[in-house]
Design an enzyme around this catalytic site. Structure first.
Site, short mmCIF file in Angstrom:
data_model
loop_
_atom_site.label_atom_id
_atom_site.label_comp_id
_atom_site.label_asym_id
_atom_site.label_seq_id
_atom_site.Cartn_x
_atom_site.Cartn_y
_atom_site.Cartn_z
N GLU A 106 47.28 39.12 30.62
CA GLU A 106 47.60 39.45 32.01
C GLU A 106 49.06 39.24 32.33
O GLU A 106 49.76 38.44 31.71
CB GLU A 106 46.74 38.64 32.97
CG GLU A 106 47.06 37.16 33.04
CD GLU A 106 46.23 36.44 34.10
OE1 GLU A 106 46.18 36.91 35.25
OE2 GLU A 106 45.65 35.39 33.76
N GLU A 154 39.28 35.12 42.23
CA GLU A 154 40.09 34.00 41.76
C GLU A 154 41.10 33.65 42.85
O GLU A 154 42.29 33.89 42.74
CB GLU A 154 40.81 34.36 40.45
CG GLU A 154 41.43 33.13 39.78
CD GLU A 154 42.35 33.49 38.62
OE1 GLU A 154 42.34 32.78 37.60
OE2 GLU A 154 43.11 34.48 38.75
#
Length: 260
Positions: free
Chosen positions: A143, A240
């Site tokens: 990521e 998240e």
């Protein structure tokens, strides 16, 4: 609407990690993810998942000192031995827990003169991770993290993720696309997801600014979740975020958008 997973490292922190599986299931989640599960015995996690009929879809390879302000692990040339040890531990957990994907955090370079060297090391280690997880049927993802919150992060934009993926040319390495981080970098996540869905192995989200639950920032969640639907992305979409209060009081978005 997307299939939502609860990130147990950030949600339901009112209780200990071992009790968050039950809390997530009680809230209606069918899947969970954990940033770093290694403080819990792998068999304990497996039993909790079975007890709660909960799927674990993602966790990270250990990242050393990254969350403490350090450079992390996967990109640091002097830490390649440590990375292999961390990868071996992640593989041991993956063999038991069978997540959909395992995330390799690139890390950061605090010496700009070594940026190219660090990026090369990360690509090598990302390939090693894919070699380890692909035989298990598990995707390897990586990521971009915004370089405002985490200065020096070596992959901080969607374009840089695509460039890494293009260079490696591997069908078993995917993007973990975090909507919050890309909003923080003033990118357009809906457009990116619609264009590159086939290259994405996992999506995470939080509102921006603030990294709170949807509705606490300026993001258009109806448009974002619709884009995920329209894109053909078939993975999980992980919540998240940093709850503004008890997690149960921040789930209005989930009750509105989730297809249970």
């Amino acid at each position: 609407m997307p299939r939502f997973s609860a990130n147990l490292s950030m949600l339901f922190t009112e209780v200990d990690l071992i009790d968050r599986f039950e809390a997530a299931r009680a809230a209606g989640f069918k899947a969970a993810e954990i940033q770093f599960p290694y403080d819990l015995d792998v068999e304990t996690i497996r039993r909790k998942l079975v007890e709660q009929d909960l799927r674990l879809v993602l966790f990270n390879v250990p990242a050393d000192d990254l969350l403490l302000g350090g450079e992390g692990l996967a990109c640091v040339p002097e830490k390649q031995g440590m990375f292999r040890e961390a990868l071996a531990l992640a593989v041991d957990y993956a063999k038991v827990l069978r997540p959909d994907a395992v995330n390799v955090l690139p890390g950061r370079c605090l010496d700009s003169a070594r940026q190219t060297e660090y990026l090369s090391t990360f690509k090598q280690n990302l390939g090693l991770a894919a070699d380890a997880f692909s035989p298990l049927g598990i995707k390897t993802v990586f990521e971009a993290i915004n370089s405002l919150d985490m200065p020096g992060f070596i992959v901080d934009t969607g374009a840089k993720m695509l460039a890494v993926q293009d260079e490696l040319q591997r069908s078993d390495i995917f993007l973990q696309y975090d909507i919050y981080h890309m909003l923080r970098m003033s990118e357009k996540p809906a457009e990116f997801i619609l264009r590159h869905a086939r290259r994405i192995g996992h999506i995470q989200f939080a509102d921006c600014p603030g990294r709170g639950q949807p509705g606490t920032g300026t993001a258009d969640w109806a448009a974002l979740f619709s884009a995920i639907d329209q894109s053909g992305y078939d993975g999980w979409t992980g919540a998240e975020y940093k709850p503004s209060g008890a997690t149960s009081t921040t789930l209005g978005w989930f009750n509105h958008y989730d297809n249970r």
